[in-house]
Design a protein around this motif. Structure first.
Motif: not given
Length: 445
Positions: A404-424
């Motif tokens: 679960i990763f976060f970053s921000e660009h020009e006042g907008q927060l971006a969230l990236t969920l990354s997972w492996k098939d079969g784990c969720l």
């Protein structure tokens, strides 16, 4: 054209060794390769001639972009064989969406392209060939995407930021200076330095921390979900963070949100257990950007254990995480962790994660997390086009099976969920999103 015979092999760092261990794990268990995509959404239309010119200059000046990674027969430490690499342009691949009258291969969507990149086989660090690829996809008549595919064994988000800054300048793409070779300390000396961290890891099993990896199940493809919160939503998230934990606890706050979301899923899967979370936090080793080598991983993973009691509420969870992180620093465990990683970098990659597996009973950690701050600070355009948004999509290994990763660009927060098939499962993914939405204070589609 082969690189100059005098081109030195580029030393890797301890963090590179850790990432190579994950690369080895993923390959042995048919999880693909440890690849990542960096996405820039830009206004206007792509200037292909300009992009290809920069890609050619970049590739010819940096043989590591076509080098293979192999271990030395002298000390078994991995190095990039730039002396055997060709000085070729970084490949530029063109794509088009359905119905678009532009050059390139058809692709249904930007998400489909990102999925192909992180599950692809075009990049192989153990063979000569490209370790970085540019993908150009027009999204409309006024917007396009530049997707950079890269190996996590080559660099991390910090290195990618530096690379993007060079691309934006388009002028200074000079050859990379090799990192200075580090003195190979005797293993016995490193073991003494690393012992406090080994003792720390021996405490973990009694808490039975788990990840979302399902033992006995073969992980499938890398999946991802990117959410860019608009300015109003980002302001609401910031306001809740300030009211809950304060503006200064940005990293512990988002890390606590991520840990609580994963814990919610583990608790639902194992209702009779009190789920503890072992959180891996990346910490920058170098504070001066000017001293950072372009192609090296700059982070050291620190491990912090959070019990079920620690994670019961968001505000106490943030305080507990901050307190344990400060304790990790006070006891000088970063020095011990660094020594442990230097000791392990001489081990075959398949043994690299062995200590973590032993002390974690088959797991590495509960999740990967990072908050990389502002995306590409100081740069507002690329190849003559304004950057509308930017984010990273790394693939993850199983275990732990999720990042679960976060970053921000020009006042907008971006969230990236990354997972492996079969784990969720689909229901678990919804529970994860609901918990994140509730803690962040903004809807997560």
């Amino acid at each position: 054209m082969p690189a100059s015979p005098t081109s030195p092999a580029l030393h890797t760092t301890c963090s590179d060794g850790f990432l190579l261990g994950l690369e080895s794990l993923m390959r042995r268990t048919s999880q693909g390769r440890h690849l990542a995509a960096t996405v820039l959404e830009l206004e206007g239309t792509p200037d292909l001639e300009r992009i290809r010119r920069v890609a050619e200059k970049l590739g010819k000046n940096h043989p590591i972009l076509h080098a293979r990674n192999e271990r030395s027969k002298k000390d078994w430490i991995a190095r990039w064989r730039t002396d055997l690499a060709s000085r070729e342009a970084v490949p530029v691949k063109l794509w088009h969406l359905p119905g678009a009258a532009t050059a390139g291969e058809g692709i249904p969507s930007l998400d489909e392209l990102i999925g192909q990149v992180i599950n692809g086989t075009d990049i192989d660090i153990h063979a000569s060939g490209p370790n970085l690829i540019f993908h150009v996809l027009p999204l409309s008549t006024a917007r396009w995407a530049l997707v950079l595919a890269w190996s996590h064994s080559l660099m991390d988000a910090v290195g990618m930021t530096k690379l993007l800054q060079l691309l934006a300048a388009e002028a200074n793409l000079s050859a990379e200076s090799p990192p200075a070779a580090t003195h190979a300390s005797p293993v016995s000396e490193l073991y003494k330095q690393a012992y406090p961290m080994i003792e720390e890891m021996r405490k973990f099993p009694k808490w039975r921390p788990r990840s979302l990896h399902r033992k006995g199940a073969r992980p499938g493809k890398s999946r991802f979900h990117v959410t860019t919160f608009d300015r109003a939503e980002t302001a609401a998230i910031r306001a809740k963070m300030a009211a809950t934990a304060g503006e200064l606890l940005l990293l512990p706050y988002f890390a606590s949100c991520a840990a609580r979301a994963v814990q919610a899923v583990i608790s639902a899967r194992f209702p009779d257990e009190e789920a503890s979370i072992l959180l891996t936090l990346p910490v920058q080793r170098q504070s001066d950007p000017a001293k950072r080598p372009l192609f090296s991983n700059h982070m050291t993973p620190y491990t912090v254990l959070l019990t079920a009691d620690d994670l019961a509420e968001l505000k106490p969870a943030t305080s507990a995480l901050y307190r344990k992180y400060a304790d990790f620093m006070r006891r000088k465990l970063p020095v011990a962790m660094h020594a442990l990683m230097r000791m392990m970098e001489r081990c075959p990659s398949r043994f690299y994660n062995l200590p973590a597996f032993i002390y974690m009973r088959g797991e590495i950690c509960s999740l990967f997390h990072s908050h990389t701050g502002a995306f590409l600070p100081g740069v507002d355009s690329m190849f003559g086009c304004r950057i509308a948004n930017g984010y990273h999509v790394p693939s993850v290994s199983a275990p732990p099976g999720i990042g679960i990763f976060f970053s921000e660009h020009e006042g907008q927060l971006a969230l990236t969920l990354s997972w492996k098939d079969g784990c969720l499962s689909p229901l678990e993914l919804e529970l994860l999103k609901e918990t994140l939405s509730e803690d962040l204070g903004a809807p997560l589609p």
